[in-house]
Design an enzyme around this catalytic site. Sequence first.
Site, PDB file in Angstrom:
ATOM      1  N   HIS A 119       0.854  -1.191   0.000  1.00 33.03           N
ATOM      2  CA  HIS A 119       0.000   0.000   0.000  1.00 33.03           C
ATOM      3  C   HIS A 119       0.886   1.236   0.000  1.00 33.03           C
ATOM      4  CE1 HIS A 119       0.509   1.108   4.313  1.00 33.03           C
ATOM      5  NE2 HIS A 119       0.650  -0.189   4.497  1.00 33.03           N
ATOM      6  N   ASP A 121      -0.461   4.471   0.829  1.00 34.52           N
ATOM      7  CA  ASP A 121      -0.894   5.542   1.732  1.00 34.52           C
ATOM      8  C   ASP A 121      -0.062   5.440   3.004  1.00 34.52           C
ATOM      9  OD1 ASP A 121      -2.260   3.075   2.354  1.00 34.52           O
ATOM     10  OD2 ASP A 121      -3.542   4.176   3.741  1.00 34.52           O
ATOM     11  N   ASP A 154       6.562   1.420   5.992  1.00 31.26           N
ATOM     12  CA  ASP A 154       5.147   1.022   5.976  1.00 31.26           C
ATOM     13  C   ASP A 154       4.413   1.885   4.967  1.00 31.26           C
ATOM     14  OD1 ASP A 154       2.660   0.043   6.578  1.00 31.26           O
ATOM     15  OD2 ASP A 154       2.490   1.033   8.508  1.00 31.26           O
ATOM     16  N   GLU A 188      -4.880   1.508   3.060  1.00 35.83           N
ATOM     17  CA  GLU A 188      -4.689   0.412   4.017  1.00 35.83           C
ATOM     18  C   GLU A 188      -4.725   0.937   5.444  1.00 35.83           C
ATOM     19  OE1 GLU A 188      -2.732  -2.449   6.677  1.00 35.83           O
ATOM     20  OE2 GLU A 188      -2.115  -0.408   6.283  1.00 35.83           O
ATOM     21  N   GLU A 189      -4.232   2.156   5.637  1.00 32.56           N
ATOM     22  CA  GLU A 189      -4.141   2.696   6.999  1.00 32.56           C
ATOM     23  C   GLU A 189      -5.509   3.094   7.553  1.00 32.56           C
ATOM     24  OE1 GLU A 189      -1.648   2.193   8.622  1.00 32.56           O
ATOM     25  OE2 GLU A 189       0.121   2.226   7.343  1.00 32.56           O
ATOM     26  N   ASP A 214       1.788 -10.154   1.263  1.00 40.19           N
ATOM     27  CA  ASP A 214       1.581  -8.779   1.720  1.00 40.19           C
ATOM     28  C   ASP A 214       2.506  -8.499   2.907  1.00 40.19           C
ATOM     29  OD1 ASP A 214       0.450  -6.248   1.867  1.00 40.19           O
ATOM     30  OD2 ASP A 214      -1.464  -6.901   2.705  1.00 40.19           O
ATOM     31  N   HIS A 454       4.604   4.389  11.950  1.00 37.28           N
ATOM     32  CA  HIS A 454       3.531   5.058  12.697  1.00 37.28           C
ATOM     33  C   HIS A 454       4.113   5.938  13.816  1.00 37.28           C
ATOM     34  CE1 HIS A 454      -0.076   2.389  11.384  1.00 37.28           C
ATOM     35  NE2 HIS A 454       0.899   2.318  10.503  1.00 37.28           N
TER      36      HIS A 454
HETATM   37 ZN    ZN Z   1       1.192  -1.077   6.348  1.00 30.89          ZN
END
Ligand code: ZN
Length: 481
Positions: A119, A121, A154, A188-189, A214, A454
């Site tokens: 992903h 985003d 991520d 995805e987030e 994934d 994050h």
């Molecule tokens: Zn992720």
Amino acid sequence: MIKKIFLFLLVAALLLVGIVLFNTFRFSKEIPIKASKELPALPDSALSHLRAAIRIPTITFGDGLPVDTLQFNTFWQLMEQQYPLVHQHLTHQSFNALSRLYHWPGKHPEQKPYVLMAHFDVVPVEAATAKQWTVAPFGGELKNDTVYGRGVADDKASLISILEATEKLLAQGFQPERDFYFSFGNDEETIGHGAQAIAKYMQEQKIKPEMVLDEGGEITREHFPELKRPVALIAVAEKGYMSFDLTVDQAGGHSSTPAKETAIDILSKGLVKLREKQMPYKVLPLIHEMFQRIGPGLSFAQRMAIANPWLFEKVLVGQLEKDKSSNALIRTTIVPTIVQSGMKDNVIPSVAKAIVNTRILPGQTPDDVEFFIRGQVDDARIVVTKASQADYNGPAAALDSKGYLLVENATYQVTKDVIPVPFLSVGATDSKYFQPFSEAVIKFLPSTDSKGFHGIDERMPVSDFKRMIYFYQIILTQAGK
Ligand SMILES: [Zn+2]
């Protein structure tokens, strides 16, 4: 008589010790080492491609909240510039406006396809933490052989690595043995509507992937320092996700004359009771297998416990419960994440509400969890309802499936001395949407103890990025029968 009983107990005790020791010694002391390859040099262009991708702030803020679609479209324009051969030889379709599904036809269309997911985003940089970053979060800086920036770990490095590997192979005139799909999600987030739409399309088209790969697990050197070797945590299942709403509706009033119990009191007591007890533990077969595979490298006492689960399971579980990460591997977790009530300091609110987020162990259902919550709260005035859609959390991918074995083999090749083990992803990923119609859904990237995802100073060493590109190259080129 007493002498006989004593003798019997002595023999039984010796027998028990004998069995325990026999099992422990039979549990071999060496974990095999398989040959790895020298990673090919990383072209300068790959690094600049990754850094350029980080500089585009493709931020999602939460389900239903608006995003800056210009950034997402700019990201795709950049991909088209950076990977001309990919866009010449592969077809792609858009889903959910900003997600894309690429299709690379293989030599044998009758073989079931593989799906590579990523992903692009990223989560926002919290205003309160922005000052703690040592670099600009969206600067794509390269410092000490490490690429910095929100989203690098991520999950942009993964998307870029898939495209780098594909572009390189296309330049060599390569065509994969079987069809490949690349599913690149734009949200995805939050909820993963993009991946959900792609999965729905594939299901409608009766495309049944033999493997879906994934994000999820990664390589760790930090979690098992006693092994002195990297351990690849290859997630073969993930926990389900469900939030519950706990609401109390009770007459409020003026704060000068409070009743004995208010809505806030009732809810608070319920939450305290809920947190006092955890759901019962369950050691899944895949977790058991993980310990079987790392066990031989652990201390004698640990080996003894792992080799004799019939006797020492409780001891092992006690150890796992001490750490919040390992505790999450053996049970459904339940935690309040939002508490809401009141609006004025002299008014007793009539409604108090909490959202409780749960991560459900494969094999258990949201109904099981709801039953547990009601039982713990034990107060009919607290109304418990489901507050999110139920995720699939069915059985794990088989460890002898083609998909798992290919990922394991690629991991051996790109990581010196690695110990690959099956793992449970405690976080949710986009790949959950593919689970109901795919044979083996694997959640793993060969990055190492990722830092700052994050959080602050998200980063990835260049060596990990290099490993990732080569990893996907192996997956793409060794995907034959
Ligand atoms: Zn992720």
